[in-house]
Design an enzyme around this catalytic site. Structure first.
Site, PDB file in Angstrom:
ATOM      1  N   GLY A 133     -15.884  24.936  23.526  1.00  0.00           N
ATOM      2  CA  GLY A 133     -15.192  25.115  24.793  1.00  0.00           C
ATOM      3  C   GLY A 133     -15.303  23.883  25.663  1.00  0.00           C
ATOM      4  O   GLY A 133     -14.630  22.880  25.464  1.00  0.00           O
ATOM      5  N   GLY A 134     -16.194  23.929  26.643  1.00  0.00           N
ATOM      6  CA  GLY A 134     -16.321  22.862  27.623  1.00  0.00           C
ATOM      7  C   GLY A 134     -16.519  21.482  27.042  1.00  0.00           C
ATOM      8  O   GLY A 134     -15.923  20.501  27.508  1.00  0.00           O
ATOM      9  N   GLU A 157     -18.817  34.569  18.480  1.00  0.00           N
ATOM     10  CA  GLU A 157     -19.077  34.193  19.871  1.00  0.00           C
ATOM     11  C   GLU A 157     -20.096  35.140  20.501  1.00  0.00           C
ATOM     12  O   GLU A 157     -19.748  36.274  20.842  1.00  0.00           O
ATOM     13  CB  GLU A 157     -17.813  34.320  20.715  1.00  0.00           C
ATOM     14  N   GLY A 167     -20.137  29.541  28.448  1.00  0.00           N
ATOM     15  CA  GLY A 167     -19.980  29.093  29.828  1.00  0.00           C
ATOM     16  C   GLY A 167     -21.134  29.444  30.730  1.00  0.00           C
ATOM     17  O   GLY A 167     -21.047  29.331  31.947  1.00  0.00           O
ATOM     18  N   ASN A 210     -11.261  24.458  21.869  1.00  0.00           N
ATOM     19  CA  ASN A 210     -10.411  25.374  22.615  1.00  0.00           C
ATOM     20  C   ASN A 210     -10.315  24.873  24.056  1.00  0.00           C
ATOM     21  O   ASN A 210     -11.259  24.975  24.822  1.00  0.00           O
ATOM     22  CB  ASN A 210     -11.005  26.784  22.573  1.00  0.00           C
ATOM     23  N   TRP A 211      -9.147  24.355  24.422  1.00  0.00           N
ATOM     24  CA  TRP A 211      -8.991  23.732  25.740  1.00  0.00           C
ATOM     25  C   TRP A 211      -8.784  24.737  26.868  1.00  0.00           C
ATOM     26  O   TRP A 211      -8.830  24.375  28.040  1.00  0.00           O
ATOM     27  CB  TRP A 211      -7.820  22.753  25.712  1.00  0.00           C
ATOM     28  N   LYS A 212      -8.479  25.980  26.517  1.00  0.00           N
ATOM     29  CA  LYS A 212      -8.273  27.032  27.517  1.00  0.00           C
ATOM     30  C   LYS A 212      -7.221  26.581  28.546  1.00  0.00           C
ATOM     31  O   LYS A 212      -6.228  25.967  28.163  1.00  0.00           O
ATOM     32  CB  LYS A 212      -9.609  27.415  28.157  1.00  0.00           C
ATOM     33  N   SER A 249     -21.409  27.651  23.517  1.00  0.00           N
ATOM     34  CA  SER A 249     -22.002  26.501  24.228  1.00  0.00           C
ATOM     35  C   SER A 249     -22.609  25.452  23.296  1.00  0.00           C
ATOM     36  O   SER A 249     -23.746  25.024  23.484  1.00  0.00           O
ATOM     37  CB  SER A 249     -23.054  26.984  25.231  1.00  0.00           C
ATOM     38  N   HIS A 288     -10.329  35.877  21.291  1.00  0.00           N
ATOM     39  CA  HIS A 288     -11.345  35.197  22.095  1.00  0.00           C
ATOM     40  C   HIS A 288     -11.886  36.153  23.148  1.00  0.00           C
ATOM     41  O   HIS A 288     -11.168  37.005  23.670  1.00  0.00           O
ATOM     42  CB  HIS A 288     -10.751  33.955  22.759  1.00  0.00           C
ATOM     43  N   GLU A 317     -12.516  35.897  26.170  1.00  0.00           N
ATOM     44  CA  GLU A 317     -11.793  35.908  27.447  1.00  0.00           C
ATOM     45  C   GLU A 317     -10.516  36.731  27.343  1.00  0.00           C
ATOM     46  O   GLU A 317     -10.120  37.403  28.303  1.00  0.00           O
ATOM     47  CB  GLU A 317     -11.495  34.465  27.874  1.00  0.00           C
TER      48      GLU A 317
END
Length: 252
Positions: free
Chosen positions: A236-237, A169, A175, A9-11, A215, A97, A99
């Protein structure tokens, strides 16, 4: 055997040039891996979906969207419909998600409507859910997760679950540098499978892929993915670096 999935997921990251460069590098890396029943997925931003779909052609990489509106058309400024996504070759959408729930106030009811649209359009969803830190600390995490699933998905028929991928999640591990232990991930994934079996049947519960989304990194991916009810990850990251994302894919 359940399908294994590693989804990035590049957000809100990467413009068109960077997206295309990343995909070119990722294709070379993924082509060297024995995927064996594993789907590799990336979710760029809306404006880069079309070019990304073109770039992944003739590769083992799929492009999905990060969100979608439940309406097919209308006065919804800034939103994207299912038909718009399908028109550029996108057939899978990440929904719910943390967010989106936190920053854009997405409710279980709105997500249920989005899921209905996904099914009506013959599409697929990666459906996200999970507890906050206070839920975990108050030992209320199982109830929160069960409520989110029941409210958004348990109106579906058993046959609809072929279009559902779940992504658990633990919000407190996104994050933050914190990660649920492999044992905590397995405990929750097994619980999720048990409530699906109770609502539907064992076949539905055993077939649905449940991803872990908190993560995941190259250093912990193999141990997390080794758990029997963890079928991959929503990354994610670490999905923003080709080497890290490739290492995570290799770990499955």
């Amino acid at each position: 055997m359940r399908t294994k999935i590693v989804a990035g997921n590049w957000k809100l990251n990467y413009d068109k040039k960077t997206t295309n460069k990343f995909i070119e590098s990722l294709k070379k890396s993924v082509d060297k891996l024995p995927l064996n029943n594993t789907r590799v997925i990336i979710a760029p931003t809306f404006v880069n979906l079309s070019s990304a779909v073109e770039k992944v052609e003739k590769s083992n990489i799929e492009v999905v969207a990060q969100n979608m509106h439940q309406a097919t058309s209308g006065a919804f400024t800034g939103e994207i419909s299912a038909d718009m996504l399908k028109a550029v070759g996108v057939n899978t959408v990440i929904l719910g998600h943390s967010e989106r729930r936190t920053y854009f106030n997405e409710t279980d009811q709105a997500l249920a409507e989005k899921v209905n649209t996904i099914l009506e359009k013959g599409m697929e969803t990666i459906f996200c859910f999970g507890e906050l830190l206070e839920d975990r600390k108050s030992d209320n995490h199982f109830e929160v997760v069960e409520s989110q699933l029941k409210n958004a998905l348990f109106h579906l028929e058993a046959k609809d679950w072929k279009s559902i991928i779940l992504a658990y999640e633990p919000v407190w591990a996104i994050g933050t540098g914190e990660t649920a232990s492999p044992e905590q991930a397995q405990e929750m994934h097994a619980f999720i499978r048990s409530i699906i079996e109770k609502k539907y049947n064992k076949e539905v519960a055993e077939k649905v892929s449940i991803l872990y989304g908190g993560s995941v990194k190259p250093a912990n991916a193999e141990e997390i993915f080794s758990k029997p009810d963890v079928d991959g990850g929503l990354i994610g990251g670490a999905a923003l670096k080709v080497d890290d994302f490739t290492a995570i894919i290799a770990a499955i």
